[in-house]
Each structure stands twice: as structure tokens, then as C-alpha cells.
Write a protein that holds these residues in place. Structure first.
Motif, PDB file in Angstrom:
ATOM      1  N   GLY A 436       8.306 -21.001 -11.538  1.00 10.68           N
ATOM      2  CA  GLY A 436       7.508 -20.081 -10.753  1.00 10.68           C
ATOM      3  C   GLY A 436       8.137 -18.705 -10.683  1.00 10.68           C
ATOM      4  N   ARG A 437       8.010 -18.059  -9.513  1.00 14.45           N
ATOM      5  CA  ARG A 437       8.503 -16.695  -9.332  1.00 14.45           C
ATOM      6  C   ARG A 437      10.016 -16.735  -9.091  1.00 14.45           C
ATOM      7  N   VAL A 438      10.754 -15.953  -9.865  1.00 12.02           N
ATOM      8  CA  VAL A 438      12.210 -15.892  -9.765  1.00 12.02           C
ATOM      9  C   VAL A 438      12.622 -14.443  -9.532  1.00 12.02           C
ATOM     10  N   VAL A 439      13.467 -14.224  -8.551  1.00 12.46           N
ATOM     11  CA  VAL A 439      13.973 -12.883  -8.257  1.00 12.46           C
ATOM     12  C   VAL A 439      15.478 -12.891  -8.407  1.00 12.46           C
ATOM     13  N   PHE A 440      16.043 -11.713  -8.516  1.00 11.03           N
ATOM     14  CA  PHE A 440      17.478 -11.578  -8.738  1.00 11.03           C
ATOM     15  C   PHE A 440      18.262 -12.170  -7.566  1.00 11.03           C
ATOM     16  N   GLY A 441      19.295 -12.951  -7.926  1.00 16.93           N
ATOM     17  CA  GLY A 441      20.210 -13.466  -6.923  1.00 16.93           C
ATOM     18  C   GLY A 441      19.710 -14.645  -6.125  1.00 16.93           C
ATOM     19  N   SER A 442      18.477 -15.086  -6.349  1.00 15.42           N
ATOM     20  CA  SER A 442      17.931 -16.215  -5.594  1.00 15.42           C
ATOM     21  C   SER A 442      17.837 -17.435  -6.506  1.00 15.42           C
ATOM     22  N   ARG A 443      18.384 -18.538  -6.052  1.00 17.05           N
ATOM     23  CA  ARG A 443      18.420 -19.756  -6.849  1.00 17.05           C
ATOM     24  C   ARG A 443      17.135 -20.550  -6.639  1.00 17.05           C
ATOM     25  N   VAL A 444      16.547 -20.976  -7.773  1.00 15.38           N
ATOM     26  CA  VAL A 444      15.346 -21.806  -7.746  1.00 15.38           C
ATOM     27  C   VAL A 444      15.680 -23.094  -8.479  1.00 15.38           C
ATOM     28  N   ALA A 445      15.375 -24.239  -7.866  1.00 10.00           N
ATOM     29  CA  ALA A 445      15.753 -25.528  -8.450  1.00 10.00           C
ATOM     30  C   ALA A 445      14.531 -26.432  -8.613  1.00 10.00           C
ATOM     31  N   ARG A 446      14.574 -27.255  -9.638  1.00 11.97           N
ATOM     32  CA  ARG A 446      13.573 -28.274  -9.883  1.00 11.97           C
ATOM     33  C   ARG A 446      14.307 -29.565 -10.285  1.00 11.97           C
ATOM     34  N   ARG A 447      13.642 -30.698 -10.128  1.00 14.29           N
ATOM     35  CA  ARG A 447      14.242 -31.983 -10.479  1.00 14.29           C
ATOM     36  C   ARG A 447      13.427 -32.659 -11.578  1.00 14.29           C
ATOM     37  N   LEU A 448      14.143 -33.360 -12.436  1.00 12.43           N
ATOM     38  CA  LEU A 448      13.528 -34.041 -13.567  1.00 12.43           C
ATOM     39  C   LEU A 448      14.123 -35.449 -13.640  1.00 12.43           C
ATOM     40  N   ARG A 449      13.280 -36.425 -13.838  1.00 11.75           N
ATOM     41  CA  ARG A 449      13.752 -37.817 -13.880  1.00 11.75           C
ATOM     42  C   ARG A 449      13.885 -38.283 -15.319  1.00 11.75           C
ATOM     43  N   LEU A 450      15.082 -38.778 -15.661  1.00 11.05           N
ATOM     44  CA  LEU A 450      15.360 -39.336 -16.982  1.00 11.05           C
ATOM     45  C   LEU A 450      15.662 -40.823 -16.806  1.00 11.05           C
ATOM     46  N   ALA A 451      14.932 -41.680 -17.536  1.00  7.51           N
ATOM     47  CA  ALA A 451      15.085 -43.127 -17.396  1.00  7.51           C
ATOM     48  C   ALA A 451      15.417 -43.753 -18.744  1.00  7.51           C
ATOM     49  N   ASN A 452      16.292 -44.761 -18.720  1.00  8.27           N
ATOM     50  CA  ASN A 452      16.634 -45.532 -19.914  1.00  8.27           C
ATOM     51  C   ASN A 452      15.620 -46.660 -20.061  1.00  8.27           C
ATOM     52  N   THR A 453      14.762 -46.556 -21.071  1.00  6.95           N
ATOM     53  CA  THR A 453      13.723 -47.559 -21.291  1.00  6.95           C
ATOM     54  C   THR A 453      14.054 -48.504 -22.433  1.00  6.95           C
ATOM     55  N   GLY A 454      15.292 -48.380 -22.983  1.00 11.43           N
ATOM     56  CA  GLY A 454      15.674 -49.231 -24.107  1.00 11.43           C
ATOM     57  C   GLY A 454      16.462 -50.450 -23.665  1.00 11.43           C
ATOM     58  N   GLN A 455      17.072 -51.102 -24.650  1.00 12.17           N
ATOM     59  CA  GLN A 455      17.809 -52.337 -24.404  1.00 12.17           C
ATOM     60  C   GLN A 455      19.309 -52.153 -24.513  1.00 12.17           C
ATOM     61  N   VAL A 456      19.763 -50.946 -24.769  1.00  9.21           N
ATOM     62  CA  VAL A 456      21.190 -50.680 -24.919  1.00  9.21           C
ATOM     63  C   VAL A 456      21.564 -49.498 -24.036  1.00  9.21           C
ATOM     64  N   PRO A 457      22.851 -49.361 -23.706  1.00 14.08           N
ATOM     65  CA  PRO A 457      23.276 -48.189 -22.932  1.00 14.08           C
ATOM     66  C   PRO A 457      22.899 -46.895 -23.635  1.00 14.08           C
ATOM     67  N   ARG A 477      21.220 -23.732 -15.185  1.00 14.42           N
ATOM     68  CA  ARG A 477      22.226 -24.764 -14.984  1.00 14.42           C
ATOM     69  C   ARG A 477      21.521 -26.115 -14.844  1.00 14.42           C
ATOM     70  N   ILE A 478      22.144 -27.157 -15.432  1.00 14.18           N
ATOM     71  CA  ILE A 478      21.600 -28.512 -15.332  1.00 14.18           C
ATOM     72  C   ILE A 478      22.722 -29.428 -14.872  1.00 14.18           C
ATOM     73  N   ALA A 479      22.471 -30.179 -13.832  1.00 17.14           N
ATOM     74  CA  ALA A 479      23.472 -31.104 -13.314  1.00 17.14           C
ATOM     75  C   ALA A 479      22.829 -32.470 -13.065  1.00 17.14           C
ATOM     76  N   PRO A 480      23.369 -33.526 -13.674  1.00 16.48           N
ATOM     77  CA  PRO A 480      24.439 -33.486 -14.683  1.00 16.48           C
ATOM     78  C   PRO A 480      23.893 -33.124 -16.057  1.00 16.48           C
ATOM     79  N   GLY A 481      24.711 -32.404 -16.849  1.00 19.33           N
ATOM     80  CA  GLY A 481      24.280 -32.017 -18.186  1.00 19.33           C
ATOM     81  C   GLY A 481      24.452 -33.104 -19.214  1.00 19.33           C
ATOM     82  N   SER A 482      25.195 -34.159 -18.881  1.00 19.30           N
ATOM     83  CA  SER A 482      25.391 -35.281 -19.797  1.00 19.30           C
ATOM     84  C   SER A 482      25.753 -36.501 -18.965  1.00 19.30           C
ATOM     85  N   GLY A 483      25.659 -37.670 -19.575  1.00 19.92           N
ATOM     86  CA  GLY A 483      25.986 -38.884 -18.848  1.00 19.92           C
ATOM     87  C   GLY A 483      25.575 -40.116 -19.617  1.00 19.92           C
TER      88      GLY A 483
END
Length: 856
Positions: A436-457, A477-483
Motif C-alpha cells: 500500500g502507501r509507504v512514506v519515508f521512515g515509516s515501517r510497513v509490514a505484511r505476513r506471508l504463510r509458507l507451509a511444507n506440503t511434501g514428505q521430506v524436510p 526485510r524478511i524475517a526469517p529469510g531462511s529456515g
């Protein structure tokens, strides 16, 4: 048996398609004196087989281990194994003539009647020719004599396949007739490392051969003598390993489970399945010889003392400390020391401590060699050494290469099926994230769900792309960026946008959009593409100064072409946003006796002020100001003002009569045309002043004399400051912290500081940081001189800002020290944190610039 060029045996294979010929050196070559200096050795890279029909390349260590394990379980399908029985003997003959047949047979220890007669006979000699002239010219007479002596002593049915002499060192290899067709790929080599590191009085001669499909290397060495030269012997071992090389060929490979490698260079000692090392290695017992002679002769110390003497054996110590022969093995030593005897007798020389100089060792990293006998021929008395023999048994193999390749490809197909069944899969609840609307110095965050749908790690991470080296733009920035996620698990990834001075320039000028495509990579799985986007509102905060000095209207109304035209105008002045803030602070803060730059701003009000500046609107005092009659602050002032702003109401002004309209032509405003044409830095900084007389010369219906003065406390404080002469804090009778403050003035001051802090490149450029900080530790003249190279547009802004700040100091609204502490961090900034200079140089630099000419 097949031969190669009539020279000797050639290896054949169970697969006709793999039949190849290998030359065999059956005659010795004379003194090589270490001139063969091959570089590097081949490597046994496992599982790099290139199928002629289709190329398979397996690089993952995990896959290689799995395939190697699978091939090992199925090795019976393509590998046939048998045992190779070897006689390996070493004898330092001390320059004596050929031994008799009886002495030779005593050394060999077997006859044709023995059922376990060896398949290979490897005999190594040292000091075959001890004459001085042997160093100068090659004489094969000694070699021929000792070879004939061996032939006479050997039972029938053996043929010589290789021999090599280097001065006194000589190695010869015989193979039983029944095994002759199994031997191929025969080569010889020698290396000298004696006198001057190259002469062959010390060094080694070697033979390489392939038995079936198993490459074996035999090295006969003679190392430095003397008990004290342990380090030299160790060094000569490593020198021989490095320099003893054979010509590249395609005969045999060390691991039957590994694919056949193409010849890539010289073949080194350890590019074989087995290495057998024999010779007079000259390692002694203890570090020195006895200081006193032991008498006319010493007797055999006896088996009961062997363990005690072997505890002092230099060779075993070198192997244990991995100084030499690391990874080699030796059978248990249960025979008397082999050196030094009085020739022709069974007595040891009294001048030497008995030692096991003559040894047989082997290197077999995967095992496969055993020793049936390890002893010395005590009855052979002709030399000062006793000859030593070892009966070794090695596992050797033949590889059906066509069948092996078929099994290998079958294993790859099995792995491919397994991988397809176990490929990690995932699901994302969205493939696009809108901030959406982003201005200087103001943090905007969104969440995204990642799911393991396979049979292995599942292992995931955002990977680099040609657009973004770290996988994402600087403003994201993305947290966590890996896992890692186990099957059925899910993780919530938080994506946040924060535009700061590091990323604002390109976004503000619309040369880049707040949008990116990210690559989420699953290890051993597929890639997912994620689109992120937002609408960045251009702001004067984070805008390059080169743009700000040209703006003539609201930055929010600018188009991309407008920025280019703005820069091309060639006309610059003090940015309108800077003038708006300083004018507001001067009118409603400094003139009313309020303190400045002393207290934190209100964050809610700062967002309001930023919107006004971005829209090029005047700052509304009715919204910002909250005048106080007393010097002390009220605890709930910040929250009250923020609440009134959010509710859309103007706060109650306590000193409303004092809010009469000031002249549009104030001293701060009149500074713009004065500095528009620039000038030399020193001259401009010396003449910077504010027209203090213009304060109160209003253009409205009311003059300054008609306006109601501030309250008594404010007036008293202002008068006290005014009586301070220069206006510095040291001469003031009232501390700045005792002055009244207003949250609106504090907010305007905070916005001014943030405006300069948010510049992508500070007012004084990064390249001038070190020089200016250094000048701050010297003098005011040095500080002015450091600014001589400052660009005119930046100089105008700096002169204007310093003039305003000096006026604030002189009117007692803030101390010079406080101004230096606050603005030194925003006017001067290092490019990297590591480049920051520790100390007060930056603050002193700003203080020097605030001092008017003639002041101390």
C-alpha cells in the motif's frame, strides 16, 4: 599373452571393448639424478563418469556417498576379486659383489615346491655400486650381475618385467609365468635427493604396474644416514613423494567403485590402490650414537629387549607424529636389528648402536593388504646389513567395465526415482504482497504463510538474482529469510518495508519503483517467485540535496521528467522545506524565548509536519503550538497534542495574544537571495549574519509594539539571555534548560534535524568527512579551509543553516555546545560505520563554524 611393441606384457580385460595396451620397461635406465620433475599428481575423483550416450554429472557429496554405497552393495556384479601374493625384499649390499645362490635363496625363503610361491618378486638393493666413479658415469654391470644372481636363485617359472637403477639403488620385479598376462601398465622412475638435493646417492627408484585392474606402486629408497639426521630423512621422504612421478596412462584406477578417470596429468606415488615402500630408510634407535665404544663387538641384544629398543625407534616416532610415512603400516618387528654388523660376522659394530634400518612398509587407505611373514635373513653375513623380506598378500580386482557402467547408470536412475519421490514441495498463501502507501521512515509490514506440503524436510531461503545481490532490495526485510520446515509444519514470514536514506534517493526521484520480484528457493526443490509492491510517496526527507535546492513546488506533484528538468535548471537556493522549518522556529520559538534542540519531538506531530513539507504547505501554528506560561513541562503534553491532532482539533493556545502574525519578510527568509549566488567558502561563512532588526517589522495591521509580550517568566529569561553579550551559554545568567519549551517548537526542531540526517549524502559529503574532523581538532581557520572545496549549492545551504543556528545561540535559545553535539552527527557522517572517527573532532568542527569573526 599380448605384448605392447614387443616390450612386455599388456593388460587385458574381461570386456573385449576395454582391451588396451601398456608399455613395459623391462630394461633399466641408468642414472636419472632426479631430472624427472613431473608436476602434480592425478586425483581419484569419484562418480564423475561421463557416459558416451548421455553425460551424468553428480556433484553433491550426499549423492556421491549414496551412489558409492549402492555400488559397493552391487560390486559383485562387475568386480571379480583375487589375491596377489608378493615377495618384497630389501638389502643394502655395502658395495659387495653378487651374493651366492645359497645366500640369495636364504633371503628369498621359498622354492618352486612351495604351494604359496609368490606371484610377484620385488627385490630392492642399496649401495649396489659404492665406487666414487659411479657418481660420474652409468655402469649397468652391477645391475646385470645381481639380476643374474637373482635369476639363478629363483625357482623356474618367473620372468623379469621391470628394473631401474640409480647409482647404488636398484629395484627389479619378476612375475610368475602363470600371472604374466595379468600384469600391464609397467613404468619405472627415479629421483635423486642426495648431494645438493639432486644427486642419486640418496633418493628412490620406483616401479608402477597394474595387476588385473589394480594399480600398485613399489618404491625402493635409500635415505640419509647418521642417527641425528631424522629431520633430513623425513624431508627426503616427502621429496620422493612429490617428485617420483610416472607418465599418464589409462591403465587401472585405485578404486573399483569409482568411475575410470581420464588421464589428467602425471601419475604420482599415491595415485595407486597400494604403495609398497622398501629400502634402507636409515632410521636409528635413539637420537645419537653411543659416546663410548662398546668393545670389540656387540652381541644380538635378544628378543627380550626388542620392545625396549623399538620404543626408541625413530621411524615409529616419525609415523606416530605424522612427520613422515603417515598412513603407512608395518608388520610386527620380531627379528634382530639389521644394522650395523661387522661384515662376514654375526657381531655388531661397536661404533654403532644396533638399529632396524632396513624396512618394508605399505600404504593401503582402504585396507586389503596383509603380511604373512616379516623377517631378516640372519645367516647372510656378506654385508654390514642383513637382508629383510616380507611376504605380503593383497586383494586385487578385475572390473568388467561395460557391466560396471551399466550398474552405475542403473544406480543413477534409481537415485533419480527416489529424488522425484522425495522432492520438497511448499505452498504460499499468496504470490503477491502489496504494502500500500509507504512514506519515508515509516515501517510497513505484511505476513506471508509458507507451509511444507511434501514428505521430506524442507530447507528454504531467498536467493540472489541479477537484480539483487542479497536476494532482495535494500528497502525490504524478511524475517526469517531462511529456515527449515518438517513435513506438515508452516512458518509465517514477515515482510517489512522501510525506506531510509540508504534507499530513498532512487525512489524519491521515481527512477525506481517500490516493486521487486523475489526468488524463494527450496533446497533440492523448485523455485517460487514472489512479487512485492507498494506506492511510495516521494518526500523531502531522504531526497538528495541536489534535488531539494532546485524544487519550486511540492515534491509529491513531481513527475520523473520534472526531476531531470529541475536538475538542468542550474539555479539553486536554500530548500523551501529548510526555510519553512527555520522560519517557524525563529518566529514562534526563538523570538518568544523558548528553548530549541533540547527536548525530544512528538512523533505524531512529526508525521503531520512531514506531510505539510511534502505538500509544500505552510506549518500551521494553531495545530503545532502549545504555549506554556511556566518553565517546567507537563507530563502529558506530548500525548495531549497527539490526541488533538488525530481528532482533527487544534490544541488550546495558552498565550494566544502573543500569537500575532509576524512579517512574511523575516530575517531567516531574507537570507535566501543573499546567498543564492554562492561565493568562496571562507568569505561566505565569515559574513553570514541574520538581519535581527527585521524581526518585528511586520507587514500586518499590528506592529510588534502592539503585540502582548510574553509572560513574566519568559520575558525575564529572554532579558537575561540578551544581557549575556555574545549569547553563549557560558555568559548567560539563565541556563537554557530553564527556559520554557513548546512541543510544537521541539517537533519543528526535530524535523529540521531529521531532514538533514535523512540526506542520502550528508550536507558535507562523505569524501570530506575525514578532513573536516581532522580540522575540527586544529583551529577555526582549518575548519573554514576544509570547506573550500564544498560545492556552491551545498555551501549555500550550510551558510544558511549556520546563520540560523548562530542566531539561536546568540539569542539564548540553545547553547553552542548543544548545537554542535546535535548537528555534528547530521552535517558530518562517515560513509561506513567502521570509518567513524572516535573523539570530539566533528563537534569541534561545527563549533568553529558557529563562532563569529572576532569571537574566541
Amino acid at each position: 599373452m599380448a605384448t605392447s611393441n614387443g616390450q612386455g606384457p599388456a593388460a587385458n580385460s574381461s570386456d573385449a571393448a576395454d582391451t588396451s595396451t601398456h608399455t613395459n620397461t623391462s630394461t633399466s635406465t641408468s642414472t636419472d639424478a632426479g631430472t624427472r620433475t613431473g608436476t602434480g599428481t592425478g586425483t581419484n575423483t569419484p562418480l564423475a563418469l561421463a557416459d558416451q550416450a548421455s553425460s551424468y554429472r553428480v556433484s553433491s557429496p550426499t549423492k556421491e556417498a549414496w551412489i558409492s554405497h549402492s555400488l559397493k552393495k552391487r560390486r559383485g556384479e562387475f568386480v571379480s576379486q583375487q589375491q596377489l601374493r608378493m615377495f618384497v625384499g630389501t638389502w643394502n649390499v655395502n658395495g659387495r659383489g653378487p651374493a651366492t645362490a645359497a645366500e640369495m635363496r636364504a633371503w628369498l625363503g621359498f622354492s618352486s615346491a612351495d604351494a604359496d610361491a609368490p606371484d610377484l618378486v620385488v627385490a630392492g638393493f642399496q649401495e649396489l655400486d659404492a665406487r666414487a666413479e659411479a657418481f660420474v658415469y652409468n655402469d649397468a654391470a652391477k645391475e646385470q650381475q645381481w639380476t643374474e644372481a637373482l635369476v639363478q636363485a629363483l625357482p623356474g617359472g618367473y620372468r623379469k618385467v621391470a628394473a631401474r637403477q640409480l647409482i647404488g639403488m636398484f629395484i627389479v620385479v619378476f612375475v610368475a609365468e602363470r600371472c604374466y598376462d595379468s600384469v600391464g601398465g609397467v613404468q619405472t622412475a627415479s629421483v635423486g635427493c642426495g648431494i645438493m638435493g639432486v644427486v642419486g646417492n640418496k633418493g628412490a627408484v620406483g616401479v608402477r604396474l597394474v595387476y588385473g585392474d589394480t594399480p600398485v606402486c613399489f618404491v625402493c629408497a635409500h635415505l640419509a644416514h647418521d642417527a641425528a639426521q631424522v629431520e633430513r630423512r623425513n624431508a627426503q621422504f616427502h621429496e620422493v613423494c612429490r617428485r617420483l612421478v610416472f607418465a599418464p596412462d589409462d591403465a587401472g584406477w585405485p578404486d573399483p567403485l569409482a568411475p575410470r578417470r581420464e588421464p589428467a596429468g602425471a601419475v604420482g606415488v599415491f595415485d595407486h590402490a597400494y604403495v609398497v615402500w622398501l629400502g634402507d630408510l636409515n632410521y636409528r634407535v635413539g637420537q645419537s650414537e653411543p659416546s663410548e665404544p662398546g668393545g670389540p663387538g656387540q652381541a644380538d641384544p635378544g628378543p627380550s629387549t626388542y620392545a625396549e629398543l623399538l620404543a626408541l625407534d625413530q621411524l615409529r616416532a616419525a609415523m606416530g607424529d605424522r612427520q613422515a610415512f603417515a598412513g603407512f603400516e608395518e608388520a610386527a618387528v620380531r627379528f634382530a636389528p639389521t644394522y650395523k654388523f661387522v661384515p662376514g660376522t654375526a657381531r655388531y659394530d661397536e661404533r654403532r648402536r644396533p638399529a632396524w634400518c632396513d624396512r618394508v612398509l605399505w600404504w593401503a587407505p582402504s585396507g586389503g593388504i596383509g603380511c604373512d611373514e616379516y623377517t631378516a635373513a640372519a645367516s647372510v653375513l656378506m654385508s654390514d646389513h642383513r637382508p629383510v623380506r616380507a611376504r605380503l598378500v593383497a586383494d586385487v580386482w578385475r572390473v568388467g567395465r561395460a557391466r560396471r557402467q551399466a550398474v552405475y547408470l542403473d544406480v543413477l536412475r534409481e537415485l533419480d526415482r527416489y529424488e522425484n519421490e522425495c522432492i520438497p514441495t511448499a505452498s504460499l498463501d499468496a504470490d503477491r504482497v502489496d504494502f500500500g502507501r509507504v512514506v519515508f521512515g515509516s515501517r510497513v509490514a505484511r505476513r506471508l504463510r509458507l507451509a511444507n506440503t511434501g514428505q521430506v524436510p524442507l530447507e528454504y531461503g531467498f536467493v540472489a538474482t541479477p537484480a539483487y545481490a542479497r536476494g532482495m532490495p535494500a528497502w525490504l526485510r524478511i524475517a526469517p529469510g531462511s529456515g527449515m520446515l518438517l513435513p506438515g509444519e508452516a512458518a509465517h514470514l514477515e515482510l517489512s518495508v522501510l525506506v531510509d536514506e540508504r534507499s530513498s534517493a532512487a525512489l524519491t526521484t521515481l527512477s525506481e519503483d517500490l516493486a521487486a520480484i523475489l526468488v524463494l528457493h527450496l533446497t533440492r526443490g523448485r523455485d517460487y517467485f514472489l512479487q512485492v509492491a507498494g506506492c511510495y510517496e516521494p518526500s523531502v526527507f531522504g531526497c538528495p540535496l541536489e534535488i531539494l535546492v532546485h524544487l519550486r513546488g511540492p515534491i509529491r506533484a513531481m513527475q520523473r521528467a520534472d526531476f531531470a528538468a529541475c536538475l538542468a535548471s542550474g539555479q539553486f537556493s536554500v530548500p523551501r522545506c529548510v526555510w519553512a522549518l527555520t522560519d517557524f522556529i525563529a518566529r514562534y520559538g526563538v523570538e518568544r524565548g523558548c528553548s530549541c534542540f533540547e527536548r525530544p519531538p512528538d512523533r505524531a506531530l512529526m508525521r503531520v509536519v512531514r506531510e505539510w513539507l511534502d505538500e509544500d504547505q505552510a506549518l500551521d501554528p494553531a495545530v503545532l503550538l502549545q504555549w506554556r506560561a511556566e518553565a517546567e513541562a507537563e507530563a502529558d503534553a506530548d500525548s495531549h497534542v497527539a490526541r488533538t491532532v488525530v481528532e482533527g482539533r487544534s490544541p488550546q493556545l495558552r498565550l494566544e495574544p502573543a500569537m500575532r502574525r509576524f512579517s512574511e519578510r523575516t530575517a531567516v527568509g531574507s537570507a535566501i537571495p543573499m546567498l543564492a549566488n554562492g561565493g568562496a567558502a571562507s568569505e561566505a561563512l565569515e559574513r553570514m549574519t541574520l538581519d535581527t532588526a527585521s524581526y518585528g517589522s511586520g507587514s500586518g495591521s499590528e506592529s510588534e509594539s502592539d503585540a502582548e509580550p510574553p509572560t513574566a517568566s519568559v520575558a525575564a529569561a529572554a532579558a537575561a539571555v540578551g544581557n549575556g553579550g555574545s549569547g553563549s551559554s557560558s555568559s548567560s545568567t539563565v541556563a537554557v534548560s530553564a527556559l520554557p519549551h513548546d512541543i510544537g517548537i521541539d517537533t519543528a526542531c526535530g524535523c529540521l534535524v531529521d531532514l538533514f540526517r535523512s540526506l542520502p549524502e550528508p550536507l558535507v559529503p562523505f569524501d570530506m568527512y575525514a578532513a573536516c574532523v581532522e580540522a575540527g581538532g586544529v583551529s577555526r581557520a582549518a575548519a573554514l579551509e576544509a570547506l573550500e572545496i564544498l560545492a556552491p549549492g551545498r555551501l549555500n545551504v550550510l551558510v544558511y543553516l549556520l546563520a540560523f543556528l548562530r542566531e539561536c545561540v546568540e539569542r539564548g535559545a540553545v547553547t553552542r555546545r548543544r548545537v554542535a553535539r546535535v548537528f555534528a552527527q547530521v552535517i558530518l557522517r562517515p560513509r561506513d560505520v567502521e570509518d567513524a572517527v572516535v573523539g570530539e573532532g566533528a563537534e569541534r568542527f561545527v563549533e568553529f563554524l558557529l563562532i563569529a569573526q572576532g569571537q574566541i
